[in-house]
Design a protein around this motif. Structure first.
Motif, PDB file in Angstrom:
ATOM      1  N   ALA A 104       0.827  -1.204   0.000  1.00 55.12           N
ATOM      2  CA  ALA A 104       0.000   0.000   0.000  1.00 55.12           C
ATOM      3  C   ALA A 104       0.864   1.257   0.000  1.00 55.12           C
ATOM      4  CB  ALA A 104      -0.926  -0.014   1.216  1.00 55.12           C
ATOM      5  N   ALA A 105       1.981   1.224   0.739  1.00 59.50           N
ATOM      6  CA  ALA A 105       2.882   2.382   0.780  1.00 59.50           C
ATOM      7  C   ALA A 105       3.511   2.630  -0.586  1.00 59.50           C
ATOM      8  CB  ALA A 105       3.961   2.165   1.834  1.00 59.50           C
ATOM      9  N   VAL A 106       3.925   1.570  -1.266  1.00 57.76           N
ATOM     10  CA  VAL A 106       4.495   1.707  -2.610  1.00 57.76           C
ATOM     11  C   VAL A 106       3.451   2.278  -3.563  1.00 57.76           C
ATOM     12  CG1 VAL A 106       5.449   0.438  -4.578  1.00 57.76           C
ATOM     13  CG2 VAL A 106       6.177  -0.146  -2.255  1.00 57.76           C
ATOM     14  N   LYS A 107       2.228   1.799  -3.442  1.00 55.34           N
ATOM     15  CA  LYS A 107       1.155   2.299  -4.304  1.00 55.34           C
ATOM     16  C   LYS A 107       0.927   3.791  -4.085  1.00 55.34           C
ATOM     17  CE  LYS A 107      -3.622   1.285  -5.685  1.00 55.34           C
ATOM     18  NZ  LYS A 107      -4.806   0.405  -5.446  1.00 55.34           N
ATOM     19  N   ARG A 108       0.967   4.232  -2.816  1.00 57.33           N
ATOM     20  CA  ARG A 108       0.787   5.663  -2.524  1.00 57.33           C
ATOM     21  C   ARG A 108       1.910   6.492  -3.152  1.00 57.33           C
ATOM     22  NH1 ARG A 108      -1.097   3.799   2.510  1.00 57.33           N
ATOM     23  NH2 ARG A 108       0.996   3.863   3.402  1.00 57.33           N
ATOM     24  N   ALA A 109       3.134   5.991  -3.051  1.00 60.27           N
ATOM     25  CA  ALA A 109       4.272   6.732  -3.613  1.00 60.27           C
ATOM     26  C   ALA A 109       4.182   6.808  -5.134  1.00 60.27           C
ATOM     27  CB  ALA A 109       5.576   6.068  -3.193  1.00 60.27           C
ATOM     28  N   LEU A 110       3.775   5.706  -5.768  1.00 60.75           N
ATOM     29  CA  LEU A 110       3.683   5.685  -7.225  1.00 60.75           C
ATOM     30  C   LEU A 110       2.507   6.505  -7.744  1.00 60.75           C
ATOM     31  CD1 LEU A 110       4.591   1.949  -7.959  1.00 60.75           C
ATOM     32  CD2 LEU A 110       5.984   3.977  -8.401  1.00 60.75           C
ATOM     33  N   ALA A 111       1.569   6.843  -6.865  1.00 65.37           N
ATOM     34  CA  ALA A 111       0.482   7.728  -7.272  1.00 65.37           C
ATOM     35  C   ALA A 111       0.964   9.167  -7.413  1.00 65.37           C
ATOM     36  CB  ALA A 111      -0.660   7.656  -6.259  1.00 65.37           C
ATOM     37  N   VAL A 112       2.117   9.473  -6.801  1.00 67.90           N
ATOM     38  CA  VAL A 112       2.678  10.822  -6.843  1.00 67.90           C
ATOM     39  C   VAL A 112       3.740  10.953  -7.927  1.00 67.90           C
ATOM     40  CG1 VAL A 112       3.933  12.560  -5.495  1.00 67.90           C
ATOM     41  CG2 VAL A 112       2.179  11.155  -4.404  1.00 67.90           C
ATOM     42  N   ALA A 113       4.518   9.883  -8.157  1.00 66.26           N
ATOM     43  CA  ALA A 113       5.592   9.908  -9.157  1.00 66.26           C
ATOM     44  C   ALA A 113       5.654   8.561  -9.859  1.00 66.26           C
ATOM     45  CB  ALA A 113       6.935  10.227  -8.494  1.00 66.26           C
ATOM     46  N   ASP A 114       6.372   8.516 -10.971  1.00 66.04           N
ATOM     47  CA  ASP A 114       6.473   7.282 -11.754  1.00 66.04           C
ATOM     48  C   ASP A 114       7.440   6.275 -11.149  1.00 66.04           C
ATOM     49  OD1 ASP A 114       4.700   8.273 -13.636  1.00 66.04           O
ATOM     50  OD2 ASP A 114       6.296   9.148 -14.861  1.00 66.04           O
ATOM     51  N   ASP A 115       8.188   6.696 -10.149  1.00 70.25           N
ATOM     52  CA  ASP A 115       9.221   5.867  -9.537  1.00 70.25           C
ATOM     53  C   ASP A 115       9.169   6.097  -8.034  1.00 70.25           C
ATOM     54  OD1 ASP A 115      11.325   4.108  -9.514  1.00 70.25           O
ATOM     55  OD2 ASP A 115      12.519   5.214 -10.969  1.00 70.25           O
ATOM     56  N   CYS A 116       9.405   5.052  -7.245  1.00 68.84           N
ATOM     57  CA  CYS A 116       9.430   5.237  -5.794  1.00 68.84           C
ATOM     58  C   CYS A 116      10.702   4.647  -5.222  1.00 68.84           C
ATOM     59  CB  CYS A 116       8.202   4.626  -5.127  1.00 68.84           C
ATOM     60  SG  CYS A 116       8.286   2.848  -4.858  1.00 68.84           S
ATOM     61  N   LEU A 117      11.107   5.163  -4.056  1.00 75.99           N
ATOM     62  CA  LEU A 117      12.302   4.698  -3.359  1.00 75.99           C
ATOM     63  C   LEU A 117      11.899   3.932  -2.115  1.00 75.99           C
ATOM     64  CD1 LEU A 117      14.572   7.897  -3.427  1.00 75.99           C
ATOM     65  CD2 LEU A 117      14.325   6.121  -5.156  1.00 75.99           C
ATOM     66  N   VAL A 118      12.660   2.884  -1.824  1.00 76.79           N
ATOM     67  CA  VAL A 118      12.507   2.133  -0.578  1.00 76.79           C
ATOM     68  C   VAL A 118      13.861   2.164   0.120  1.00 76.79           C
ATOM     69  CG1 VAL A 118      11.950  -0.078   0.494  1.00 76.79           C
ATOM     70  CG2 VAL A 118      10.727   0.652  -1.569  1.00 76.79           C
ATOM     71  N   GLU A 119      13.896   2.744   1.321  1.00 72.97           N
ATOM     72  CA  GLU A 119      15.141   2.930   2.053  1.00 72.97           C
ATOM     73  C   GLU A 119      14.970   2.467   3.492  1.00 72.97           C
ATOM     74  OE1 GLU A 119      16.371   7.098  -0.244  1.00 72.97           O
ATOM     75  OE2 GLU A 119      15.669   7.126   1.839  1.00 72.97           O
ATOM     76  N   SER A 120      16.079   2.148   4.139  1.00 69.93           N
ATOM     77  CA  SER A 120      16.047   1.864   5.561  1.00 69.93           C
ATOM     78  C   SER A 120      15.748   3.154   6.326  1.00 69.93           C
ATOM     79  CB  SER A 120      17.389   1.291   6.033  1.00 69.93           C
ATOM     80  OG  SER A 120      17.661   0.061   5.399  1.00 69.93           O
ATOM     81  N   PHE A 121      14.969   3.031   7.396  1.00 71.51           N
ATOM     82  CA  PHE A 121      14.675   4.195   8.227  1.00 71.51           C
ATOM     83  C   PHE A 121      15.912   4.553   9.045  1.00 71.51           C
ATOM     84  CE2 PHE A 121      13.401   5.765  12.461  1.00 71.51           C
ATOM     85  CZ  PHE A 121      12.805   6.962  12.085  1.00 71.51           C
ATOM     86  N   THR A 122      16.256   5.831   9.045  1.00 66.59           N
ATOM     87  CA  THR A 122      17.436   6.302   9.773  1.00 66.59           C
ATOM     88  C   THR A 122      17.009   6.986  11.059  1.00 66.59           C
ATOM     89  OG1 THR A 122      18.599   6.675   7.693  1.00 66.59           O
ATOM     90  CG2 THR A 122      19.499   7.734   9.653  1.00 66.59           C
ATOM     91  N   PRO A 123      17.343   6.414  12.226  1.00 67.80           N
ATOM     92  CA  PRO A 123      17.013   7.108  13.473  1.00 67.80           C
ATOM     93  C   PRO A 123      17.899   8.328  13.665  1.00 67.80           C
ATOM     94  CG  PRO A 123      18.340   5.158  13.920  1.00 67.80           C
ATOM     95  CD  PRO A 123      18.042   5.142  12.450  1.00 67.80           C
ATOM     96  N   GLY A 124      17.436   9.255  14.457  1.00 67.18           N
ATOM     97  CA  GLY A 124      18.207  10.464  14.718  1.00 67.18           C
ATOM     98  C   GLY A 124      17.320  11.685  14.647  1.00 67.18           C
ATOM     99  N   THR A 125      17.866  12.804  15.094  1.00 66.83           N
ATOM    100  CA  THR A 125      17.148  14.070  15.053  1.00 66.83           C
ATOM    101  C   THR A 125      17.385  14.732  13.702  1.00 66.83           C
ATOM    102  OG1 THR A 125      17.507  14.306  17.434  1.00 66.83           O
ATOM    103  CG2 THR A 125      16.806  16.267  16.229  1.00 66.83           C
ATOM    104  N   ILE A 126      16.321  15.294  13.134  1.00 66.09           N
ATOM    105  CA  ILE A 126      16.403  15.902  11.813  1.00 66.09           C
ATOM    106  C   ILE A 126      16.791  17.375  11.942  1.00 66.09           C
ATOM    107  CG2 ILE A 126      15.160  16.430   9.681  1.00 66.09           C
ATOM    108  CD1 ILE A 126      15.610  13.445  10.192  1.00 66.09           C
ATOM    109  N   TYR A 127      17.860  17.761  11.234  1.00 64.58           N
ATOM    110  CA  TYR A 127      18.311  19.155  11.212  1.00 64.58           C
ATOM    111  C   TYR A 127      18.400  19.624   9.764  1.00 64.58           C
ATOM    112  CZ  TYR A 127      19.573  18.646  16.134  1.00 64.58           C
ATOM    113  OH  TYR A 127      19.537  18.435  17.493  1.00 64.58           O
ATOM    114  N   ARG A 128      17.950  20.874   9.554  1.00 63.68           N
ATOM    115  CA  ARG A 128      17.996  21.460   8.222  1.00 63.68           C
ATOM    116  C   ARG A 128      18.891  22.696   8.263  1.00 63.68           C
ATOM    117  NH1 ARG A 128      13.962  23.795   4.538  1.00 63.68           N
ATOM    118  NH2 ARG A 128      12.729  24.382   6.367  1.00 63.68           N
TER     119      ARG A 128
END
Length: 630
Positions: free
Chosen positions: A434-458
């Motif tokens: 279902a997650a892949v289907k949601r991603a492909l509804a937005v773009a023609d290609d989707c990425l599957v990656e390992s989740f990275t723990p940690g605090t997000i900084y921009r």
């Protein structure tokens, strides 16, 4: 248990067909009468793909490694066009190793590298108890593969006119291989490469090379069909335990293999075609001149056309053609998007007519998250590498690799958190699909990656200066022991206010899913002081709290961000990192300290100018000074 049985037991058969291939070919330079002719050493210049022998009478071609066979063929065609553009008009390329009685080193070879993903998984899951280390395991599999290819040399002779080896090579150990290779003087059917001979045992065999594949009559180069068969044939030799000694017996064993090892349909069709068309025993020398003339007709093309890449735009063909002529290394990263990487003294990129002088190019490239992480990873920055898919079926086929991991599934190209799903716990197959289907509804290609723990900084960057640093805390509320999550969200959204730049925290299906991963619903009443996350992805568009944090992040991370923007030639933008401990000094040899999550050439400036918590860094003033300064 042999290698093929282990592959079947561990259910890794689809990985068998991910090995990389590179093509090599040597052609002799002749005059219009078919006599060997020489050209000056300066004719071809310096190129990573083409070299001229000392006598100036032979050109050697070598392609990059490819997983897609047709990509290798396309590059080889482009290289030949490049050579013809440099050769005098009265010079042709002769493919045979006999030219009017003169024996040459002409021929074609195929390099093959074992599928990395297959080998790593099998070593980790099974073979680690049987070998001292991964290199020893890999070397042994290459040795077994070479033994089987040598045993089936008669198949290559039958189908490709490959001359039989003058004597057998001993592939039982590396030491015996090196000894016999010296004795047979280069006529071994398979040779090992990637390191100097005395370093193969310690550093590992990187690839095998099938030597001197013959030329099939009425055809000079290996076709896509023949290469597809060779791919299936090498996999057959990798997993087989039977060794038939007749071609008919091999055909039967190969048929069984295709059924047992889930050989892709395209490889099966190609193999059936090749198996029914054996080569003639010899190729008549009279066809050599005919082939040489055909080469000239095929590859002496007018600008801007580039052989092998005619489906690309003319501008891209012209730039690639010129790059080959200039001695650049040329990689077509994405055919559909026309992303091209050029490497000479430094690397640069092109995209569908956009050049490095244009900021639009940077924007277009950074929007492609797969491309971005590939380039940063190759440059030595720590990124979360995964895989990309264009269909739910293809992604689900790889689900066994992801079944025990926390994951991120997202569109390859999308803004904010559209189509993004985070699994902090390993997902169920239906949830993953279902997650892949949601991603492909937005773009023609989707990425599957390992989740990275940690605090997000921009980090906001302009002209190699850090203007601001924000922590991005995913949309959240903190329990008071009395109110439901719905009530807490409504209260916090009032604080965020319609006059401020902060979007309200959403309550939607994604909220429900992300709360479920925490054992919560919108009706739950969190205990006092306990946070509940309405979104697991940190984006200010979906309610994240932007917290000014420049003084909280060690200077080493800020220096790293500047290195990233310099590598990407990004003058203005933001870099997002997941950092395990912002107070700890970053060390390049500690990959668990951080991961590069994203780079954006169009950052949301307001999020830095008006943080939800903390003092505003007022980056807009600094930007304006740069814009209006004389």
């Amino acid at each position: 248990m042999n290698f093929g049985q282990v592959v079947q037991q561990q259910q890794r058969m689809p990985f068998l067909y991910e090995g990389t291939f590179a093509l090599q070919q040597q052609l002799t330079i002749v005059d219009p009468q078919g006599q060997v002719a020489a050209v000056s050493a300066a004719t071809l210049g310096v190129s990573p793909y083409m070299t001229l022998n000392e006598a100036g009478t032979q050109v050697a071609f070598r392609t990059d490694p490819f997983t897609v066979l047709t990509a290798g063929i396309a590059q080889l065609q482009a290289l030949k066009q490049t050579v013809f553009a440099a050769l005098p008009e009265q010079r042709l390329l002769w493919p045979l190793n006999q030219v009017t009685g003169v024996t040459t080193a002409a021929g074609q070879q195929l390099r093959f590298t074992l599928p990395r993903r297959l080998m790593v998984h099998l070593f980790d899951d099974y073979y680690h108890d049987y070998f001292e280390n991964y290199v020893a395991f890999q070397n042994q599999i290459y040795l077994q593969l070479a033994q089987n290819i040598q045993a089936y040399q008669f198949v290559l002779t039958t189908l490709f006119g490959t001359p039989p080896a003058e004597r057998e090579t001993d592939y039982t150990t590396l030491a015996r291989y090196l000894k016999t290779v010296q004795m047979v003087d280069g006529t071994s059917p398979v040779i090992f490469g990637g390191e100097l001979p005395d370093q193969l045992a310690a550093r590992g065999i990187h690839y095998i090379e099938l030597t001197t594949l013959g030329f099939v009559p009425e055809q000079v180069d290996l076709s896509a069909t023949q290469l597809a068969f060779l791919k299936a044939f090498i996999v057959f030799c990798l997993v087989t335990s039977a060794q038939p000694t007749t071609f008919k017996a091999f055909q039967q064993a190969f048929k069984t293999f295709m059924a047992d090892y889930q050989v892709p349909a395209a490889l099966q069709a190609a193999s059936q075609s090749v198996l029914t068309a054996p080569a003639a025993a010899t190729v008549q020398q009279s066809v050599g001149l005919k082939w040489a003339q055909q080469y000239a007709q095929q590859f002496r093309l007018p600008a801007p056309t580039l052989a092998g890449y005619q489906t690309l735009s003319l501008d891209t063909q012209l730039l690639m053609k010129t790059a080959y002529q200039a001695g650049c290394q040329v990689a077509l990263i994405d055919k559909q998007a026309e992303i091209v990487k050029l490497q000479h003294q430094q690397s640069t990129w092109l995209k569908a007519g956009l050049l490095p002088f244009d900021q639009q190019l940077t924007t277009a490239l950074l929007a492609d998250k797969w491309f971005l992480k590939q380039q940063l990873g190759q440059a030595g920055f720590h990124v979360v590498l995964g895989n990309h898919y264009q269909s739910v079926t293809a992604a689900v086929a790889d689900f066994p690799d992801y079944a025990q991991q926390a994951l991120v599934v997202k569109p390859r190209t999308a803004s904010a958190s559209q189509g993004l799903t985070i699994f902090r716990l390993p997902p169920q197959p239906a949830e993953f699909a279902a997650a892949v289907k949601r991603a492909l509804a937005v773009a023609d290609d989707c990425l599957v990656e390992s989740f990275t723990p940690g605090t997000i900084y921009r980090f906001l960057v302009l002209d190699q200066q850090i203007l601001a640093v924000n922590e991005e805390a995913p949309a959240n509320v903190v329990g008071d022991g009395r109110q439901t999550i719905v009530q807490l969200v409504q209260r916090k959204n009032q604080k965020r206010g319609v006059q401020r730049p902060w979007q309200p925290i959403p309550l939607d299906d994604q909220t429900t899913f992300d709360l479920q991963q925490q054992g919560l619903t919108v009706a739950s009443i969190p205990q006092r002081g306990n946070p509940a996350y309405l979104r697991l992805a940190a984006s200010w568009i979906t309610g994240a709290d932007e917290i000014e944090s420049r003084s909280e992040v060690d200077q080493s991370y800020q220096k790293l961000v500047l290195q990233i923007t310099q590598h990407l030639n990004l003058r203005y933008g933001s870099v997002t990192l997941a950092i395990a401990n912002p107070y700890q000094t970053y060390q390049a040899d500690q990959p668990t300290q951080l991961a590069v999550i994203d780079v954006d050439s169009m950052p949301h400036l307001t999020a830095f100018e008006v943080p939800f918590f903390g003092e505003a860094a007022q980056p807009a003033q600094q930007i304006m000074k740069t814009l209006v300064q004389p």
